[in-house]
Design a protein around this motif. Structure first.
Motif, PDB file in Angstrom:
ATOM      1  N   UNK A 451       0.922  -1.394   0.173  1.00 22.76           N
ATOM      2  CA  UNK A 451       0.021  -0.085  -0.152  1.00 22.76           C
ATOM      3  C   UNK A 451       0.808   1.270   0.074  1.00 22.76           C
ATOM      4  N   UNK A 452       1.976   1.221   0.794  1.00 18.13           N
ATOM      5  CA  UNK A 452       2.492   2.347   0.879  1.00 18.13           C
ATOM      6  C   UNK A 452       3.525   2.561  -0.387  1.00 18.13           C
ATOM      7  N   UNK A 453       3.884   1.431  -1.185  1.00 16.55           N
ATOM      8  CA  UNK A 453       4.717   1.723  -2.335  1.00 16.55           C
ATOM      9  C   UNK A 453       3.722   2.097  -3.373  1.00 16.55           C
ATOM     10  N   UNK A 454       2.538   1.605  -3.505  1.00 12.99           N
ATOM     11  CA  UNK A 454       1.426   1.989  -4.445  1.00 12.99           C
ATOM     12  C   UNK A 454       1.134   3.537  -4.420  1.00 12.99           C
ATOM     13  N   UNK A 455       0.970   3.950  -2.736  1.00  8.81           N
ATOM     14  CA  UNK A 455       0.772   5.356  -2.758  1.00  8.81           C
ATOM     15  C   UNK A 455       1.996   6.279  -3.482  1.00  8.81           C
ATOM     16  N   UNK A 456       3.122   5.873  -3.117  1.00  2.00           N
ATOM     17  CA  UNK A 456       4.395   6.490  -3.812  1.00  2.00           C
ATOM     18  C   UNK A 456       4.431   6.557  -5.231  1.00  2.00           C
ATOM     19  N   UNK A 457       3.874   5.397  -5.829  1.00  4.27           N
ATOM     20  CA  UNK A 457       3.551   5.451  -7.400  1.00  4.27           C
ATOM     21  C   UNK A 457       2.737   6.514  -7.952  1.00  4.27           C
ATOM     22  N   UNK A 458       1.523   6.582  -6.992  1.00  6.22           N
ATOM     23  CA  UNK A 458       0.460   7.520  -7.349  1.00  6.22           C
ATOM     24  C   UNK A 458       0.863   9.048  -7.059  1.00  6.22           C
ATOM     25  N   UNK A 459       1.476   9.281  -6.443  1.00  8.24           N
ATOM     26  CA  UNK A 459       1.881  10.574  -5.546  1.00  8.24           C
ATOM     27  C   UNK A 459       1.820  11.631  -6.678  1.00  8.24           C
ATOM     28  N   UNK A 460       2.835  11.641  -7.482  1.00 10.96           N
ATOM     29  CA  UNK A 460       2.971  12.690  -8.533  1.00 10.96           C
ATOM     30  C   UNK A 460       1.847  13.058  -9.385  1.00 10.96           C
ATOM     31  N   UNK A 461       0.956  11.907  -9.721  1.00  8.62           N
ATOM     32  CA  UNK A 461      -0.237  12.150 -10.537  1.00  8.62           C
ATOM     33  C   UNK A 461      -1.433  13.003  -9.433  1.00  8.62           C
ATOM     34  N   UNK A 462      -1.355  12.352  -8.165  1.00  2.62           N
ATOM     35  CA  UNK A 462      -2.362  12.860  -7.426  1.00  2.62           C
ATOM     36  C   UNK A 462      -2.129  14.466  -6.921  1.00  2.62           C
ATOM     37  N   UNK A 463      -0.716  14.769  -6.857  1.00  2.00           N
ATOM     38  CA  UNK A 463      -0.644  16.427  -6.719  1.00  2.00           C
ATOM     39  C   UNK A 463      -1.078  17.082  -8.019  1.00  2.00           C
ATOM     40  N   UNK A 464      -0.906  16.449  -9.167  1.00  2.00           N
ATOM     41  CA  UNK A 464      -1.418  17.315 -10.428  1.00  2.00           C
ATOM     42  C   UNK A 464      -3.021  17.452 -10.036  1.00  2.00           C
ATOM     43  N   UNK A 465      -3.668  16.282  -9.644  1.00  2.00           N
ATOM     44  CA  UNK A 465      -5.016  16.405  -9.540  1.00  2.00           C
ATOM     45  C   UNK A 465      -5.347  17.283  -8.599  1.00  2.00           C
ATOM     46  N   UNK A 466      -4.512  17.354  -7.367  1.00  2.00           N
ATOM     47  CA  UNK A 466      -4.695  18.302  -6.223  1.00  2.00           C
ATOM     48  C   UNK A 466      -4.769  19.882  -6.898  1.00  2.00           C
ATOM     49  N   UNK A 467      -3.769  20.285  -7.629  1.00  2.00           N
ATOM     50  CA  UNK A 467      -3.682  21.267  -8.368  1.00  2.00           C
ATOM     51  C   UNK A 467      -4.976  21.722  -9.057  1.00  2.00           C
ATOM     52  N   UNK A 468      -5.386  20.795  -9.790  1.00  2.00           N
ATOM     53  CA  UNK A 468      -6.743  21.160 -10.652  1.00  2.00           C
ATOM     54  C   UNK A 468      -8.168  21.324  -9.531  1.00  2.00           C
ATOM     55  N   UNK A 469      -7.983  20.337  -8.748  1.00  2.00           N
ATOM     56  CA  UNK A 469      -8.873  20.549  -7.792  1.00  2.00           C
ATOM     57  C   UNK A 469      -9.040  21.834  -6.829  1.00  2.00           C
ATOM     58  N   UNK A 470      -7.948  22.213  -6.497  1.00  2.00           N
ATOM     59  CA  UNK A 470      -7.682  23.698  -5.848  1.00  2.00           C
ATOM     60  C   UNK A 470      -8.164  24.748  -6.910  1.00  2.00           C
ATOM     61  N   UNK A 471      -7.662  24.743  -8.209  1.00  2.00           N
ATOM     62  CA  UNK A 471      -8.320  25.683  -8.941  1.00  2.00           C
ATOM     63  C   UNK A 471      -9.822  25.658  -9.190  1.00  2.00           C
ATOM     64  N   UNK A 472     -10.435  24.673  -9.067  1.00  2.00           N
ATOM     65  CA  UNK A 472     -11.760  24.459  -9.437  1.00  2.00           C
ATOM     66  C   UNK A 472     -12.408  25.224  -8.078  1.00  2.00           C
ATOM     67  N   UNK A 473     -11.944  24.626  -6.847  1.00  2.00           N
ATOM     68  CA  UNK A 473     -12.388  25.275  -5.609  1.00  2.00           C
ATOM     69  C   UNK A 473     -12.491  26.813  -5.668  1.00  2.00           C
ATOM     70  N   UNK A 474     -11.142  27.415  -6.135  1.00  2.00           N
ATOM     71  CA  UNK A 474     -10.937  28.851  -6.232  1.00  2.00           C
ATOM     72  C   UNK A 474     -11.837  29.482  -6.845  1.00  2.00           C
ATOM     73  N   UNK A 475     -12.406  28.872  -8.123  1.00  2.00           N
ATOM     74  CA  UNK A 475     -13.323  29.378  -8.965  1.00  2.00           C
ATOM     75  C   UNK A 475     -14.672  29.320  -8.299  1.00  2.00           C
ATOM     76  N   UNK A 476     -15.171  28.536  -7.499  1.00  2.00           N
ATOM     77  CA  UNK A 476     -16.176  28.530  -6.727  1.00  2.00           C
ATOM     78  C   UNK A 476     -16.527  29.607  -5.597  1.00  2.00           C
ATOM     79  N   UNK A 477     -15.469  29.029  -4.830  1.00  2.00           N
ATOM     80  CA  UNK A 477     -15.309  29.836  -3.438  1.00  2.00           C
ATOM     81  C   UNK A 477     -14.547  31.341  -3.430  1.00  2.00           C
ATOM     82  N   UNK A 478     -13.816  31.411  -4.538  1.00  2.00           N
ATOM     83  CA  UNK A 478     -13.043  32.705  -4.466  1.00  2.00           C
ATOM     84  C   UNK A 478     -11.821  32.449  -3.716  1.00  2.00           C
TER      85      UNK A 478
END
Length: 482
Positions: A451-478
């Motif tokens: 599980x820890x190793x899988x998380x490491x493999x997923x980490x870079x992609x989840x950061x990019x997903x988080x950046x997009x999520x933060x942008x969407x929330x910024x549009x909604x909430x300011x």
């Protein structure tokens, strides 16, 4: 679906805790590490206690565990004058552990550390050595401690406590903070699920009359959003952070803030000990990934590390945890904030505290680990929770590194230089079978490593997903989330 580890069907028990210094076959173990478990039998929980050697030692009673299974041994956090000295593990031979047996175990394991502490308190070295034995230890060492840090006079401190739908554990965290001996502080409770009225109701019903508590809503889900809200609402320049499943000691805030007397210090972390070790999952977490970083104070700067490491400054597990940390807000760049693409509640599931630690060091700040500022954390007691937590740790780590690589051009050369050492660490025997198996109850489960190793493999992609999520929330909430 969560796959239980191979040993979950017939979990192993941490037996042979009877000596403080050696394994059953005579091999020496690392100080403070529990002994290897027996290879058969059901898991037996471990009693967790704290004792202060300023008082005479008393026998320890074997208390009933929450499951009804008798405790097989005791994990003792040893203090002297309210300062952590170390941990010893001792097995129960009966329903009571005698004071002489406990004193012998402490002397064998922590004798040198205790003598160093007494010498710092002003005791003559020869006197300390000649007087220190199990019999003297059992009588206690009363007096005051010269090494105890105290709060900065005239400096207001703020504590930010983010919570999300945990009305059962929140009062324990708040009551502990309110017992603080700091002379001037506030508690900013950030409700990260304000549409769930249980937190607001709890605060209004139980704490409305205490002016030190301030309730602030943050509707955007995520620990970084909540901590940023608290950071902006806090009145103090010294801002401490803890979690709603952590119980701090009365001296925690004073001691963690005292380090800021040095103007070079930007961030301070503290020791976090387990509240209990009632389940095999809690035992595995504490042994393999617990928050404790030892009982020696350490100072980190980009030009100076307490121990030579090929990973420094990316040896991120050494610095402490976001469950017990404080920062000097004015020492960070204007507008600095926790990265909202990281942290619990984001796709990356973690890494926001490690990002702070790296920002402190790469901006030429000083980070101090101060174990005298100690607290207690309730580890997850179920397999599914621990599996998700270890996967989140893997994600948070590599998401953080991806973020630094993408957004810190001045840091890329250093990061790439350390990458080879990092890969060797992850692929090496210490990560796969070494450090975790030497202390964990049973071989540390392969499923948790996966599980820890899988998380490491997923980490870079989840950061990019988080950046997009933060942008969407910024549009909604300011920008401010309002």
């Amino acid at each position: 679906m969560n796959t239980p580890p191979e040993s979950a069907a017939a979990p192993l028990k941490p037996a042979e805790l009877m000596s403080a210094g050696s394994l059953g076959d005579g091999r020496r173990r690392q100080p403070g590490a529990p002994l290897a478990p027996a290879a058969t039998g059901a898991f037996e929980p471990i009693q967790v206690v704290t004792i202060d050697l300023a008082e005479p030692l008393e026998a320890l009673e074997r208390l009933p565990s929450t499951s009804g299974v008798p405790y097989c041994g005791v994990r003792v956090l040893v203090l002297l004058h309210d300062i952590p000295i170390g941990v010893v593990w001792v097995g129960f031979d009966s329903d009571k552990l005698s004071a002489p047996t406990l004193a012998e175990a402490i002397c064998a394991e922590l004798g040198d550390h205790l003598m160093d502490h007494l010498i710092r308190d002003g005791v003559d070295p020869e006197t300390a050595r000649s007087a220190f034995d199990p019999e003297a230890l059992a009588l206690g060492f009363p007096g005051t401690c010269a090494a105890v840090p105290s709060a900065l006079p005239g400096v207001r401190a703020s504590v930010v406590l983010a919570t999300r739908g945990r009305p059962a554990s929140l009062p324990h965290a708040l009551d502990a903070l309110l017992r603080s001996d700091h002379p001037d502080f506030e508690i900013v409770v950030v409700d990260n699920s304000p549409y769930d009225l249980r937190t607001a109701t709890l605060i209004h019903e139980q704490y409305a009359d205490d002016p030190r508590i301030k309730l602030v809503p943050e509707p955007r889900p995520g620990l970084s959003y909540a901590r940023n809200r608290g950071l902006n609402a806090a009145e103090g320049d010294i801002i401490a952070f803890t979690d709603d499943d952590v119980v701090v000691q009365p001296s925690w805030l004073s001691r963690i803030s005292a380090e800021f007397a040095d103007p070079a210090v930007t961030c301070v972390t503290g020791l976090v000990e387990p509240v209990e070790l009632e389940s095999l999952w809690q035992w595995w977490f504490e042994c393999a990934a617990g928050f404790g970083r030892g009982t020696e104070r350490r100072v980190y700067h980009l030009t100076a590390s307490p121990a030579a490491s090929p990973l420094f400054p990316y040896e991120l597990g050494s610095y402490g945890t976001g469950a017990s940390m404080a920062l000097r807000k004015s020492a960070l760049p204007p507008g600095w904030a926790f990265d909202e693409a990281l942290g619990a509640g984001s796709p990356a599931a973690g890494g926001e505290d490690l990002d702070l630690f790296l920002d402190v060091l790469t901006l030429s700040g000083t980070l101090v680990y101060q174990p005298a500022a100690f607290s207690f954390h309730r580890h997850r007691a179920d397999g599914a929770g621990l599996s998700a937590q270890m996967r989140g740790y893997g994600r948070g780590l590599t998401a953080l590194l991806a973020k630094r690589l993408l957004t810190r051009p001045q840091e890329r050369a250093l990061l790439l230089k350390k990458a080879a050492a990092g890969v060797r660490h992850v692929l090496g025997p210490e990560f796969r079978t070494g450090a975790k198996d030497t202390v964990a109850a049973a071989p540390y489960p392969r499923a948790l490593r996966i599980q820890e190793a899988l998380g490491m493999l997923q980490g870079p992609a989840t950061y990019l997903m988080g950046v997009r999520r933060a942008r969407r929330l910024r549009k909604v909430w300011g920008p401010g989330g309002r």
